[in-house]
Design a protein around this motif. Sequence first.
Motif, mmCIF file in Angstrom:
data_model
loop_
_atom_site.group_PDB
_atom_site.id
_atom_site.type_symbol
_atom_site.label_atom_id
_atom_site.label_comp_id
_atom_site.label_asym_id
_atom_site.label_seq_id
_atom_site.Cartn_x
_atom_site.Cartn_y
_atom_site.Cartn_z
ATOM 1 N N ASP A 23 0.818 -1.223 0.000
ATOM 2 C CA ASP A 23 0.000 0.000 0.000
ATOM 3 C C ASP A 23 0.845 1.264 0.000
ATOM 4 O O ASP A 23 0.672 2.134 0.859
ATOM 5 N N HIS A 25 0.754 3.545 -2.315
ATOM 6 C CA HIS A 25 -0.091 4.661 -2.778
ATOM 7 C C HIS A 25 0.734 5.782 -3.426
ATOM 8 O O HIS A 25 0.567 6.966 -3.090
ATOM 9 N N ASP A 65 -2.300 -1.728 -4.087
ATOM 10 C CA ASP A 65 -2.316 -0.280 -3.891
ATOM 11 C C ASP A 65 -0.888 0.261 -3.984
ATOM 12 O O ASP A 65 -0.480 1.122 -3.200
ATOM 13 N N HIS A 164 -4.588 -8.836 -1.951
ATOM 14 C CA HIS A 164 -4.694 -7.464 -1.440
ATOM 15 C C HIS A 164 -5.737 -7.333 -0.329
ATOM 16 O O HIS A 164 -5.469 -6.768 0.729
ATOM 17 N N HIS A 203 -4.099 -3.702 2.182
ATOM 18 C CA HIS A 203 -5.419 -3.065 2.184
ATOM 19 C C HIS A 203 -5.818 -2.423 3.508
ATOM 20 O O HIS A 203 -6.432 -1.363 3.499
ATOM 21 N N HIS A 205 -3.898 -1.397 6.076
ATOM 22 C CA HIS A 205 -2.945 -0.396 6.587
ATOM 23 C C HIS A 205 -2.728 -0.532 8.104
ATOM 24 O O HIS A 205 -2.706 0.470 8.833
ATOM 25 N N TYR A 275 -10.282 8.633 2.561
ATOM 26 C CA TYR A 275 -9.063 8.529 1.739
ATOM 27 C C TYR A 275 -9.400 8.005 0.359
ATOM 28 O O TYR A 275 -10.510 7.563 0.137
HETATM 29 FE FE LIG Z 1 -4.302 0.901 0.561
#
Ligand SMILES: [Fe+2]
Length: 275
Positions: A23, A25, A65, A164, A203, A205, A275
């Motif tokens: 993740d 991002h 992600d 994920h 996913h 976090h 988010y």
């Molecule tokens: Fe994420």
Amino acid sequence: MSQLPYEIQPDRLDVVRLAQVTDSHIFGDPAGSLLGLNTRNSFSVVCERLLKEEWRPDALLTTGDLSQDASPESYQYLADYFKSMSIPTFWLPGNHDNPELMDLYLNNQIVLSDKLILLGGWLVIMLDSSVKGKVHGEISDSQLAFLEASLKQYSDKHCLVCLHHQPIDVKSEWLDRIGLANEVKLRNIVDSHVNVKGVLWGHVHQEFSREINGVRWLASPSSCVQFKPGSKDFCAGVESPGYRYLNLHADGRIETVVHRIDNIKFTVDYSIKGY
Ligand SMILES: [Fe+2]
């Protein structure tokens, strides 16, 4: 359905060493921030910390992600960064990703799109749980068939299954509404194959660890913003970005630890409610 695995000879025979960075991002724009946190910056700090591990991992797993905006620029940045780390890196898509672009950009001598990875006595299986245009996940029938066929074909290997979306609830209501929609199908396959020793995802976090019937169920912190465990609604967590390190032993045991970046102040705007 069967595909040939990518084979890596681990440094040692008795243990396979893996790291998971998830993740990230990453934005196409180098200045891109999530809740006020520059995601390229936190990602590079996390990776630098990982490179200082006493034992270099045999492979790096990135569990979705990877990009925030699914832009070619974000994937080019990631491809270049992973290449510079010189650790064989494998990926699977998350809800923010574009799998077709990932195939195009995250595909070089060291960043690999293979979904079956053989490392000594262990097999890592990378599944796609992303659903185009949706935040929640679902494992398609073809992915379930791929998982089942791989577990049967490699019944003599210990297996780590990666995806994920969370296949079991993490007890954050808002996150569990956008987890894996058909998680029972995945869990039934895991339950019926004794060679599955662990299931690993992104996913959510946050760090999460359960052992159920001898299988480790593991989630890991993001390399950027954290989500507060046990939240009913969206809430950012105060923990630092991090990654997971795993030792997969020849007897099937998984030893694992989460490392966080504690010596750097990260700015997160906690007033943002989504988010
Ligand atoms: Fe994420």
